[in-house]
Every structure is written in structure tokens, then in C-alpha cells.
Design a protein around this motif. Structure first.
Motif, PDB file in Angstrom:
ATOM      1  N   LEU A   1       0.799  -1.230   0.000  1.00 46.66           N
ATOM      2  CA  LEU A   1       0.000   0.000   0.000  1.00 46.66           C
ATOM      3  C   LEU A   1       0.833   1.283   0.000  1.00 46.66           C
ATOM      4  CD1 LEU A   1      -2.884  -1.061   2.400  1.00 46.66           C
ATOM      5  CD2 LEU A   1      -2.937  -0.939  -0.083  1.00 46.66           C
ATOM      6  N   GLN A   2       2.165   1.141   0.101  1.00 50.07           N
ATOM      7  CA  GLN A   2       3.003   2.347   0.127  1.00 50.07           C
ATOM      8  C   GLN A   2       2.805   3.242  -1.096  1.00 50.07           C
ATOM      9  OE1 GLN A   2       7.113   1.354   0.676  1.00 50.07           O
ATOM     10  NE2 GLN A   2       6.733   0.750   2.794  1.00 50.07           N
ATOM     11  N   GLN A   3       2.737   2.649  -2.261  1.00 46.97           N
ATOM     12  CA  GLN A   3       2.636   3.456  -3.476  1.00 46.97           C
ATOM     13  C   GLN A   3       1.395   3.077  -4.274  1.00 46.97           C
ATOM     14  OE1 GLN A   3       5.072   5.621  -3.960  1.00 46.97           O
ATOM     15  NE2 GLN A   3       6.712   4.830  -2.689  1.00 46.97           N
ATOM     16  N   THR A   4       0.460   2.412  -3.628  1.00 49.80           N
ATOM     17  CA  THR A   4      -0.640   1.811  -4.377  1.00 49.80           C
ATOM     18  C   THR A   4      -1.956   2.056  -3.652  1.00 49.80           C
ATOM     19  OG1 THR A   4       0.939   0.054  -4.904  1.00 49.80           O
ATOM     20  CG2 THR A   4      -1.350  -0.405  -5.400  1.00 49.80           C
ATOM     21  N   ARG A   5      -3.001   2.310  -4.422  1.00 50.05           N
ATOM     22  CA  ARG A   5      -4.317   2.501  -3.807  1.00 50.05           C
ATOM     23  C   ARG A   5      -4.867   1.151  -3.343  1.00 50.05           C
ATOM     24  NH1 ARG A   5      -7.613   3.325  -7.569  1.00 50.05           N
ATOM     25  NH2 ARG A   5      -6.043   3.080  -9.173  1.00 50.05           N
ATOM     26  N   VAL A   6      -5.705   1.180  -2.306  1.00 51.39           N
ATOM     27  CA  VAL A   6      -6.270  -0.057  -1.752  1.00 51.39           C
ATOM     28  C   VAL A   6      -6.977  -0.867  -2.842  1.00 51.39           C
ATOM     29  CG1 VAL A   6      -8.127  -0.917  -0.257  1.00 51.39           C
ATOM     30  CG2 VAL A   6      -6.474   0.706   0.630  1.00 51.39           C
ATOM     31  N   GLU A   7      -7.730  -0.184  -3.709  1.00 51.47           N
ATOM     32  CA  GLU A   7      -8.521  -0.884  -4.741  1.00 51.47           C
ATOM     33  C   GLU A   7      -7.612  -1.756  -5.612  1.00 51.47           C
ATOM     34  OE1 GLU A   7      -8.623   2.628  -4.523  1.00 51.47           O
ATOM     35  OE2 GLU A   7     -10.194   2.401  -3.029  1.00 51.47           O
ATOM     36  N   GLN A   8      -6.428  -1.240  -5.937  1.00 53.19           N
ATOM     37  CA  GLN A   8      -5.516  -2.016  -6.774  1.00 53.19           C
ATOM     38  C   GLN A   8      -4.722  -3.016  -5.928  1.00 53.19           C
ATOM     39  OE1 GLN A   8      -2.133   0.013  -8.446  1.00 53.19           O
ATOM     40  NE2 GLN A   8      -1.777  -1.563  -9.975  1.00 53.19           N
ATOM     41  N   GLY A   9      -4.329  -2.595  -4.743  1.00 51.35           N
ATOM     42  CA  GLY A   9      -3.443  -3.417  -3.916  1.00 51.35           C
ATOM     43  C   GLY A   9      -4.107  -4.661  -3.346  1.00 51.35           C
ATOM     44  N   LEU A  10      -5.434  -4.603  -3.158  1.00 53.41           N
ATOM     45  CA  LEU A  10      -6.137  -5.709  -2.518  1.00 53.41           C
ATOM     46  C   LEU A  10      -5.931  -7.048  -3.239  1.00 53.41           C
ATOM     47  CD1 LEU A  10      -8.081  -6.533  -0.278  1.00 53.41           C
ATOM     48  CD2 LEU A  10      -9.978  -5.760  -1.697  1.00 53.41           C
ATOM     49  N   ALA A  11      -6.107  -7.041  -4.558  1.00 49.74           N
ATOM     50  CA  ALA A  11      -5.974  -8.290  -5.315  1.00 49.74           C
ATOM     51  C   ALA A  11      -4.535  -8.802  -5.233  1.00 49.74           C
ATOM     52  CB  ALA A  11      -6.372  -8.066  -6.768  1.00 49.74           C
ATOM     53  N   TYR A  12      -3.569  -7.878  -5.279  1.00 49.43           N
ATOM     54  CA  TYR A  12      -2.167  -8.287  -5.167  1.00 49.43           C
ATOM     55  C   TYR A  12      -1.907  -8.904  -3.798  1.00 49.43           C
ATOM     56  CZ  TYR A  12      -0.602  -6.168  -9.523  1.00 49.43           C
ATOM     57  OH  TYR A  12      -0.401  -5.880 -10.843  1.00 49.43           O
ATOM     58  N   TYR A  13      -2.442  -8.277  -2.750  1.00 50.18           N
ATOM     59  CA  TYR A  13      -2.248  -8.785  -1.394  1.00 50.18           C
ATOM     60  C   TYR A  13      -2.807 -10.207  -1.303  1.00 50.18           C
ATOM     61  CZ  TYR A  13      -2.945  -9.480   3.591  1.00 50.18           C
ATOM     62  OH  TYR A  13      -2.942 -10.014   4.851  1.00 50.18           O
ATOM     63  N   GLU A  14      -4.013 -10.397  -1.816  1.00 48.37           N
ATOM     64  CA  GLU A  14      -4.642 -11.716  -1.682  1.00 48.37           C
ATOM     65  C   GLU A  14      -3.857 -12.786  -2.424  1.00 48.37           C
ATOM     66  OE1 GLU A  14      -8.635 -10.608  -2.688  1.00 48.37           O
ATOM     67  OE2 GLU A  14      -9.188 -10.438  -0.556  1.00 48.37           O
ATOM     68  N   ARG A  15      -3.387 -12.430  -3.638  1.00 47.93           N
ATOM     69  CA  ARG A  15      -2.595 -13.407  -4.402  1.00 47.93           C
ATOM     70  C   ARG A  15      -1.278 -13.703  -3.692  1.00 47.93           C
ATOM     71  NH1 ARG A  15      -4.329 -10.784  -9.184  1.00 47.93           N
ATOM     72  NH2 ARG A  15      -2.490  -9.462  -9.204  1.00 47.93           N
ATOM     73  N   PHE A  16      -0.673 -12.658  -3.150  1.00 44.91           N
ATOM     74  CA  PHE A  16       0.641 -12.799  -2.519  1.00 44.91           C
ATOM     75  C   PHE A  16       0.562 -13.706  -1.283  1.00 44.91           C
ATOM     76  CE2 PHE A  16       4.750 -11.484  -0.888  1.00 44.91           C
ATOM     77  CZ  PHE A  16       5.449 -11.135  -2.030  1.00 44.91           C
TER      78      PHE A  16
END
Ligand code: SF4
Length: 358
Positions: free
Chosen positions: A40-55
Motif C-alpha cells: 500500500l506504500q505506493q498503491t491505492r487499496v482498490e488495486q493493492g487488494l488483489a495483489y495482497y490476496e494473491r501474494f
């Protein structure tokens, strides 16, 4: 003016009513908080959420992340940008597993020593996971504080950083640092937003200096915008006997450790004729017998400090003149999807080669 506890209590009360339900809010496990805060440092929650879940699905524990191949970590990060974040996550996971027996440090000072973790992330982990009284001062917090307290000191100066940190520290409820910090960040993210903050329904409306002086749009102040530089890329997608060639970027530059096609970079946009006659083109193709199958229009790709203007050339080589340097790896075109590439290349592949290559 606010008393410390009024401010903290009001923003926490707002948070209890309005917070979004996000997966990293239901845990105190430092590994998950760390991953989410870095994303989330350089990313909006809407975009970061899917990355977080995959990660976290692929790497549910710090040991899983430490044992991974860096290519795979970067591939999962593909499209998020600022790839040093992913390289540092991987490096730090390995360090924690090797030197700390896989246990995340449980205090601010030790957390802050880890590679890729700055003041902000260390404060977030220390307060969210261990309830330690360290204020988080991110872009959201700068905005809220500058507006509510009418502070015009530029936030991107040493003086500004010191002043905002001192105020954030003073306002922090040391009994509830996790609630306070999350409330501040959320309030900035969804209520006191950069554009169109919801002043009319704001809990701070009567006290907010920016609102009452009608200077909301002017705050926070930044000293100066970083200059963007232009770069001109030509990527050669060289196809030979069903193979294409890629190379790992190893220089200290954007996209370190991602893969790319043979690249010609120039200081300005070259005409196509001059490019084909250039020394660099000759170094890659020499007197090979080749045929230009396709050349793209110019792709404009904007990064935080750079604007890239890029053409892609698909070139079929029937008779190579010389071998490409060993740093270029020949791969089957279908295998390209396994390699982490920049979003610029992914955008080209999405439009021009099969989706499986992305
Ligand atoms: S009144 Fe407006 S500017 Fe002030 S804190 Fe609320 S939303 Fe932000």
C-alpha cells in the motif's frame, strides 16, 4: 485548538463507524501487516487488494516467501511498480528466517533495522501488531494534519517532516496507537481525500483551519515537484527458429531483475531510418538476414520520475549473422509468461501477442 485526546477520540469514533473491511485489518500477525503496508506504500487499496490476496495465498508464511525464487516473487508483483519493494520483501524474509529463526522482531527499533522498512512501515507494524506508541505519518496523515491544523510548512522538506512528526506524536493516544494510526490513515484515504474532501459532513468541520479559511485545496504544501526526464526505448523482439530472446535487467535502474527484449535506448527519438542504420541496431542484428514483421506506434509510459517513449519491433531472423551475447536467453514464445516483465512490456504483449505470454 484540539486537546490531544479529543482529536484522537473523535477520529477513532469516526473510524469505528466508517472503516472499510480489509483483510489485513483482521489480523495482528506482523508478516501480513508487513506485506499489506509494503503493497500500500505506493498503491491505492482498490488495486493493492488483489495483489495482497494473491501474494499471501501463494506465500502464506514468511518461510514460504523466503524459500521462493525471486523471479516468482517479481512475477506476482508485476504491474504494481516500484519493484525494489518486492526485492526487499524477499531479501528481508530470507534474513528473518536465517538470522531470527523466522520470528518477526517485536519492537520498533528492531523492525526499523530491516531492509525495505522505513519509519512509516516500522511504526505501522509496531503499533498495529504490538500496540507500541509510534505515530504513522504517511501521505494521508500529512494531508489531514496540514488541513485540520492549517500547517503550510512543505511536507517534502526536513523541517516539514520534523514538524508533522512532532504533531502526529503529540496527538497519538498512547493507550490506543493501533486504533489511532489506522483511523488517521483511513480518514485521509476515504474522507479528507486529495480532491473533493467531504468537508460538508466532516467531524472536524468546525475546527478545521483549512476549511474555515477556505484553503483546503492549497494544503498540503509541497516544496517542489521532482522533474521528470524523458527516455526513448526501442525493443527488438527477435524471433529465430521459434525462439525469442530476453535478458534480465541487472543495472541500477528502473525494473532491476525484471526481464526485457533486446533494448536500444537513445537520448532522443530517432527516425526509423537512422535507428536501422545505427551502431546499436547493427550490434544486435549485424548482417543477419531478417524481416521486420511489425513495428508498433509509440507507447507512452509514465513512471514517477520518467516518461518512456517506446517502439516495439517484431523481427524474424532467418539467417543469423552472429550469436547474440550470452546475457540474452533464448526462450519459446509461449514460455514468456513465466518471466516477470515491466507493465510497459505486459501492455504490449496484451495487445499484440497471446494473453498467455503476460
Ligand atoms: S473539513 Fe474538509 S479539509 Fe478539514 S478535515 Fe474535514 S474533510 Fe478535511
Amino acid at each position: 485548538m484540539f486537546y490531544q485526546l479529543d482529536f484522537s477520540a473523535e477520529v477513532i469514533a469516526w473510524y469505528r463507524e466508517n472503516k472499510r473491511n480489509l483483510p489485513w485489518r483482521n489480523t495482528k500477525i506482523p508478516y501480513f501487516i508487513w506485506i499489506s503496508e509494503i503493497i500500500l506504500q505506493q498503491t491505492r487499496v482498490e488495486q493493492g487488494l488483489a495483489y495482497y490476496e494473491r501474494f499471501v495465498e501463494r506465500f502464506p508464511t514468511i518461510e514460504n516467501l523466503a524459500a521462493a525464487n525471486e523471479d516468482e516473487v517479481l512475477k506476482l508483483w508485476q504491474g504494481l511498480g516500484y519493484y525494489s519493494r518486492a526485492r526487499n520483501l524477499h531479501f528481508t524474509a530470507k534474513t528473518i528466517c536465517k538470522n531470527l529463526n523466522g520470528k518477526f522482531p517485536n519492537n520498533y527499533a528492531e523492525i526499523r533495522k530491516l531492509k525495505g522498512i522505513g519509519d512509516y512501515t516500522a511504526a505501522a507494524i509496531a503499533s498495529f501488531c504490538f500496540n507500541q506508541p509510534h505515530p504513522v505519518v504517511d501521505g494521508n496523515v500529512y494531508r489531514v494534519l496540514s488541513r485540520v491544523f492549517g500547517i503550510t510548512t512543505p511536507i517534502d522538506t526536513a523541517k516539514g517532516k520534523k514538524e508533522f512528526y512532532a504533531l502526529a506524536h503529540e496527538l497519538l493516544d498512547s493507550q490506543k496507537p493501533a486504533w489511532h494510526n489506522q483511523a488517521m490513515m483511513e480518514f485521509g484515504a476515504i474522507h479528507c481525500t486529495p480532491k473533493n474532501p467531504a468537508c460538508a459532513s466532516c467531524i472536524f468541520k468546525s475546527k478545521c483551519i483549512a476549511f474555515n479559511k477556505k484553503i483546503v485545496k492549497k494544503l498540503p504544501v509541497k516544496a517542489g515537484k521532482t522533474k521528470q526526464r524523458n527516455r526513448y526505448f526501442d525493443y527488438l523482439i527477435i524471433k529465430q527458429n521459434g525462439n525469442i530472446f530476453i535478458k534480465k535487467r541487472t543495472e541500477k535502474d528502473i525494473w532491476k531483475n525484471l526481464y526485457e527484449f533486446p533494448l536500444i535506448e537513445n537520448k532522443k527519438q530517432m527516425s526509423e531510418n537512422n535507428l536501422i542504420k545505427s551502431k546499436k541496431w547493427n550490434e544486435l542484428l549485424g548482417k543477419s538476414r531478417y524481416h521486420i514483421v511489425k513495428k508498433s506506434s509509440i507507447y507512452k509510459h509514465v513512471l514517477s520520475h520518467q516518461k518512456l517513449f517506446t517502439r516495439f519491433w517484431e523481427i524474424e531472423v532467418s539467417k543469423p549473422h552472429k550469436k547474440l551475447p550470452d546475457s540474452f536467453i533464448p526462450i519459446r514464445e509461449q514460455a514468456l509468461g513465466k518471466y516477470p516483465v515491466s507493465q510497459l512490456i505486459a501492455n504490449y504483449l496484451e495487445k499484440n501477442l497471446c494473453k498467455q505470454n503476460i
